[in-house]
Design a protein around this motif. Structure first.
Motif, PDB file in Angstrom:
ATOM      1  N   SER A  80      48.321  48.843  36.482  1.00 44.50           N
ATOM      2  CA  SER A  80      47.468  48.138  37.439  1.00 44.50           C
ATOM      3  C   SER A  80      48.032  48.168  38.854  1.00 44.50           C
ATOM      4  O   SER A  80      47.278  48.163  39.828  1.00 44.50           O
ATOM      5  CB  SER A  80      47.275  46.687  36.987  1.00 44.50           C
ATOM      6  N   GLU A  81      49.368  48.233  38.968  1.00 46.34           N
ATOM      7  CA  GLU A  81      49.996  48.203  40.287  1.00 46.34           C
ATOM      8  C   GLU A  81      49.658  49.435  41.128  1.00 46.34           C
ATOM      9  O   GLU A  81      49.732  49.384  42.359  1.00 46.34           O
ATOM     10  CB  GLU A  81      51.523  48.097  40.149  1.00 46.34           C
ATOM     11  N   THR A  82      49.282  50.537  40.463  1.00 43.99           N
ATOM     12  CA  THR A  82      49.091  51.781  41.204  1.00 43.99           C
ATOM     13  C   THR A  82      47.664  52.322  41.155  1.00 43.99           C
ATOM     14  O   THR A  82      47.377  53.333  41.799  1.00 43.99           O
ATOM     15  CB  THR A  82      50.050  52.869  40.678  1.00 43.99           C
ATOM     16  N   VAL A  83      46.745  51.675  40.424  1.00 43.26           N
ATOM     17  CA  VAL A  83      45.380  52.234  40.320  1.00 43.26           C
ATOM     18  C   VAL A  83      44.662  52.345  41.664  1.00 43.26           C
ATOM     19  O   VAL A  83      43.846  53.261  41.840  1.00 43.26           O
ATOM     20  CB  VAL A  83      44.507  51.455  39.305  1.00 43.26           C
ATOM     21  N   PRO A  84      44.923  51.449  42.651  1.00 39.85           N
ATOM     22  CA  PRO A  84      44.197  51.616  43.918  1.00 39.85           C
ATOM     23  C   PRO A  84      44.569  52.908  44.648  1.00 39.85           C
ATOM     24  O   PRO A  84      43.808  53.355  45.515  1.00 39.85           O
ATOM     25  CB  PRO A  84      44.622  50.386  44.735  1.00 39.85           C
ATOM     26  N   GLN A  85      45.729  53.511  44.333  1.00 37.46           N
ATOM     27  CA  GLN A  85      46.179  54.710  45.033  1.00 37.46           C
ATOM     28  C   GLN A  85      46.080  55.987  44.202  1.00 37.46           C
ATOM     29  O   GLN A  85      45.919  57.074  44.749  1.00 37.46           O
ATOM     30  CB  GLN A  85      47.646  54.551  45.476  1.00 37.46           C
ATOM     31  N   LYS A  86      46.152  55.891  42.882  1.00 40.96           N
ATOM     32  CA  LYS A  86      46.195  57.076  42.022  1.00 40.96           C
ATOM     33  C   LYS A  86      44.852  57.813  42.032  1.00 40.96           C
ATOM     34  O   LYS A  86      43.791  57.216  41.843  1.00 40.96           O
ATOM     35  CB  LYS A  86      46.524  56.667  40.589  1.00 40.96           C
ATOM     36  N   THR A  87      44.915  59.135  42.212  1.00 46.39           N
ATOM     37  CA  THR A  87      43.706  59.945  42.267  1.00 46.39           C
ATOM     38  C   THR A  87      42.864  59.797  41.006  1.00 46.39           C
ATOM     39  O   THR A  87      41.631  59.738  41.068  1.00 46.39           O
ATOM     40  CB  THR A  87      44.075  61.430  42.469  1.00 46.39           C
ATOM     41  N   VAL A 119      37.824  35.492  20.997  1.00 42.99           N
ATOM     42  CA  VAL A 119      37.725  36.799  21.639  1.00 42.99           C
ATOM     43  C   VAL A 119      38.181  36.682  23.095  1.00 42.99           C
ATOM     44  O   VAL A 119      37.917  35.682  23.759  1.00 42.99           O
ATOM     45  CB  VAL A 119      36.279  37.326  21.579  1.00 42.99           C
ATOM     46  N   PHE A 120      38.865  37.706  23.584  1.00 40.16           N
ATOM     47  CA  PHE A 120      39.287  37.740  24.987  1.00 40.16           C
ATOM     48  C   PHE A 120      38.904  39.096  25.565  1.00 40.16           C
ATOM     49  O   PHE A 120      38.505  40.019  24.855  1.00 40.16           O
ATOM     50  CB  PHE A 120      40.791  37.478  25.120  1.00 40.16           C
ATOM     51  N   TRP A 121      39.048  39.221  26.893  1.00 37.04           N
ATOM     52  CA  TRP A 121      38.671  40.450  27.594  1.00 37.04           C
ATOM     53  C   TRP A 121      39.892  41.260  27.996  1.00 37.04           C
ATOM     54  O   TRP A 121      40.777  40.764  28.700  1.00 37.04           O
ATOM     55  CB  TRP A 121      37.900  40.141  28.866  1.00 37.04           C
ATOM     56  N   LEU A 122      39.934  42.519  27.597  1.00 38.87           N
ATOM     57  CA  LEU A 122      40.875  43.479  28.164  1.00 38.87           C
ATOM     58  C   LEU A 122      40.260  44.055  29.429  1.00 38.87           C
ATOM     59  O   LEU A 122      39.073  44.407  29.450  1.00 38.87           O
ATOM     60  CB  LEU A 122      41.144  44.619  27.179  1.00 38.87           C
ATOM     61  N   ALA A 123      41.051  44.154  30.490  1.00 38.66           N
ATOM     62  CA  ALA A 123      40.563  44.738  31.740  1.00 38.66           C
ATOM     63  C   ALA A 123      40.632  46.253  31.654  1.00 38.66           C
ATOM     64  O   ALA A 123      41.661  46.820  31.273  1.00 38.66           O
ATOM     65  CB  ALA A 123      41.400  44.242  32.914  1.00 38.66           C
ATOM     66  N   THR A 144      47.282  47.847  32.481  1.00 35.92           N
ATOM     67  CA  THR A 144      48.473  47.150  31.997  1.00 35.92           C
ATOM     68  C   THR A 144      49.234  46.533  33.164  1.00 35.92           C
ATOM     69  O   THR A 144      49.070  46.921  34.320  1.00 35.92           O
ATOM     70  CB  THR A 144      49.412  48.086  31.224  1.00 35.92           C
ATOM     71  N   THR A 145      50.099  45.583  32.827  1.00 34.35           N
ATOM     72  CA  THR A 145      50.928  44.899  33.810  1.00 34.35           C
ATOM     73  C   THR A 145      52.291  44.629  33.193  1.00 34.35           C
ATOM     74  O   THR A 145      52.553  44.991  32.046  1.00 34.35           O
ATOM     75  CB  THR A 145      50.254  43.584  34.259  1.00 34.35           C
ATOM     76  N   SER A 146      53.178  44.009  33.963  1.00 30.61           N
ATOM     77  CA  SER A 146      54.496  43.660  33.430  1.00 30.61           C
ATOM     78  C   SER A 146      54.344  42.556  32.390  1.00 30.61           C
ATOM     79  O   SER A 146      53.397  41.766  32.443  1.00 30.61           O
ATOM     80  CB  SER A 146      55.429  43.213  34.559  1.00 30.61           C
ATOM     81  N   ALA A 177      38.448  43.520  51.341  1.00 29.88           N
ATOM     82  CA  ALA A 177      39.233  42.339  50.996  1.00 29.88           C
ATOM     83  C   ALA A 177      38.825  41.764  49.642  1.00 29.88           C
ATOM     84  O   ALA A 177      39.672  41.254  48.891  1.00 29.88           O
ATOM     85  CB  ALA A 177      39.094  41.281  52.085  1.00 29.88           C
ATOM     86  N   GLU A 178      37.534  41.833  49.295  1.00 27.28           N
ATOM     87  CA  GLU A 178      37.089  41.301  48.009  1.00 27.28           C
ATOM     88  C   GLU A 178      37.650  42.116  46.852  1.00 27.28           C
ATOM     89  O   GLU A 178      37.995  41.573  45.800  1.00 27.28           O
ATOM     90  CB  GLU A 178      35.561  41.286  47.952  1.00 27.28           C
ATOM     91  N   LEU A 179      37.741  43.421  47.033  1.00 29.54           N
ATOM     92  CA  LEU A 179      38.335  44.269  46.001  1.00 29.54           C
ATOM     93  C   LEU A 179      39.824  43.988  45.881  1.00 29.54           C
ATOM     94  O   LEU A 179      40.359  43.870  44.772  1.00 29.54           O
ATOM     95  CB  LEU A 179      38.090  45.734  46.336  1.00 29.54           C
ATOM     96  N   GLN A 180      40.497  43.848  47.009  1.00 34.76           N
ATOM     97  CA  GLN A 180      41.932  43.545  46.987  1.00 34.76           C
ATOM     98  C   GLN A 180      42.201  42.199  46.320  1.00 34.76           C
ATOM     99  O   GLN A 180      43.221  42.021  45.654  1.00 34.76           O
ATOM    100  CB  GLN A 180      42.493  43.552  48.413  1.00 34.76           C
ATOM    101  N   ALA A 181      41.276  41.259  46.469  1.00 36.10           N
ATOM    102  CA  ALA A 181      41.461  39.940  45.867  1.00 36.10           C
ATOM    103  C   ALA A 181      41.521  40.028  44.347  1.00 36.10           C
ATOM    104  O   ALA A 181      42.169  39.196  43.699  1.00 36.10           O
ATOM    105  CB  ALA A 181      40.336  39.006  46.303  1.00 36.10           C
ATOM    106  N   LEU A 182      40.868  41.025  43.753  1.00 41.86           N
ATOM    107  CA  LEU A 182      40.906  41.183  42.297  1.00 41.86           C
ATOM    108  C   LEU A 182      42.302  41.543  41.794  1.00 41.86           C
ATOM    109  O   LEU A 182      42.615  41.341  40.622  1.00 41.86           O
ATOM    110  CB  LEU A 182      39.914  42.259  41.859  1.00 41.86           C
ATOM    111  N   GLU A 183      43.142  42.070  42.674  1.00 38.93           N
ATOM    112  CA  GLU A 183      44.492  42.457  42.265  1.00 38.93           C
ATOM    113  C   GLU A 183      45.327  41.248  41.844  1.00 38.93           C
ATOM    114  O   GLU A 183      46.331  41.396  41.148  1.00 38.93           O
ATOM    115  CB  GLU A 183      45.180  43.234  43.386  1.00 38.93           C
ATOM    116  N   ALA A 184      44.903  40.046  42.230  1.00 34.58           N
ATOM    117  CA  ALA A 184      45.608  38.840  41.780  1.00 34.58           C
ATOM    118  C   ALA A 184      45.524  38.701  40.266  1.00 34.58           C
ATOM    119  O   ALA A 184      46.395  38.073  39.641  1.00 34.58           O
ATOM    120  CB  ALA A 184      45.016  37.610  42.457  1.00 34.58           C
ATOM    121  N   LEU A 185      44.515  39.297  39.650  1.00 34.82           N
ATOM    122  CA  LEU A 185      44.358  39.229  38.190  1.00 34.82           C
ATOM    123  C   LEU A 185      45.332  40.143  37.462  1.00 34.82           C
ATOM    124  O   LEU A 185      45.425  40.097  36.236  1.00 34.82           O
ATOM    125  CB  LEU A 185      42.919  39.597  37.809  1.00 34.82           C
ATOM    126  N   PHE A 186      46.065  40.976  38.209  1.00 35.84           N
ATOM    127  CA  PHE A 186      47.040  41.870  37.590  1.00 35.84           C
ATOM    128  C   PHE A 186      48.327  41.147  37.201  1.00 35.84           C
ATOM    129  O   PHE A 186      49.146  41.697  36.462  1.00 35.84           O
ATOM    130  CB  PHE A 186      47.409  43.010  38.543  1.00 35.84           C
TER     131      PHE A 186
END
Length: 214
Positions: A80-87, A119-123, A144-146, A177-186
């Motif tokens: 998840s840490e790198t998806v905004p940059q990975k091709t 039941v829970f949600w996988l991102a 995935t995350t740490s 900014a709204e897309l970046q805000a979703l990164e808090a869920l990582f």
């Protein structure tokens, strides 16, 4: 990483955002699964051309720009840490996020599930590959995350989970900014109300896979 998960609930126990858009024929053919593995179809909630719908996605992301779908890696997980940059992932991160229902996930055959048994949600992220002959293949990967304190003794990564009530925020077509805000869920999620159980059965045994999604 997250290399296996289960979806062992009845169709009526699926989360309402998914159940509300699940077609009647899918309801009839739905069956719980004790073990879902890479390359298999997974049930997911997606937003496709402005419409929220249920989808079957093959687990292992095939980027839309790949010319030959039989060549190259098919990642089942994305950091998840790198998806905004990975091709391979940034297009899906911006436009094609998805939610995958599960009742447990496995790391090195160790099982982790909510203590309430729900039941829970996988991102996830999903892609649609279009062939020159008009064929279509919808695929996905799990973010995935740490690890938190529960998972860390067994694996250096764990899946990103989306809390109940944030489904619309995760799937919404947002930018900047709204897309970046979703990164808090990582961030690693709290292990409270979760249970770690012993190693899961190995894939391939007749008592592991109990039915199929559809």
């Amino acid at each position: 990483m997250c290399g296996r998960f289960s979806l062992q609930c009845s169709v009526d126990q699926l989360p309402l955002p998914l159940l509300d858009v699940l077609p009647a024929d899918h309801r009839r053919h739905y069956s719980p699964r004790a073990l879902v593995s890479p390359s298999e179809p997974v049930l997911a909630l997606v937003r496709d051309e402005g419409v929220q719908r249920a989808a079957l996605l093959l687990w292992g992301l095939l980027p839309s720009w790949v010319k030959d779908p039989t060549q190259g890696p098919r990642p089942i997980n994305a950091r998840s840490e790198t998806v905004p940059q990975k091709t391979s992932f940034r297009g899906a991160w911006r436009h094609r996020r998805c939610l995958i229902p599960a009742t447990a996930f496995f790391e090195k055959r160790h099982c982790f599930r909510p203590s309430h048994g729900g039941v829970f949600w996988l991102a996830g992220l999903w892609e649609r590959w279009l062939g020159a002959d008009g064929s279509e293949v919808d695929t996905c990967t799990v973010l995935t995350t740490s690890p938190n304190a529960l998972v860390e003794p067994w694996h250096p990564r764990m899946p990103v989970l989306i809390p109940e009530g944030l489904e619309q925020a995760w799937l919404a077509p947002v930018h900047g900014a709204e897309l970046q805000a979703l990164e808090a869920l990582f961030s690693p999620w709290s292990p409270a109300d979760w249970i770690h159980e012993g190693p899961a059965p190995r894939p391939g045994r007749s008592d592991v896979v109990q039915g199929s999604l559809f």
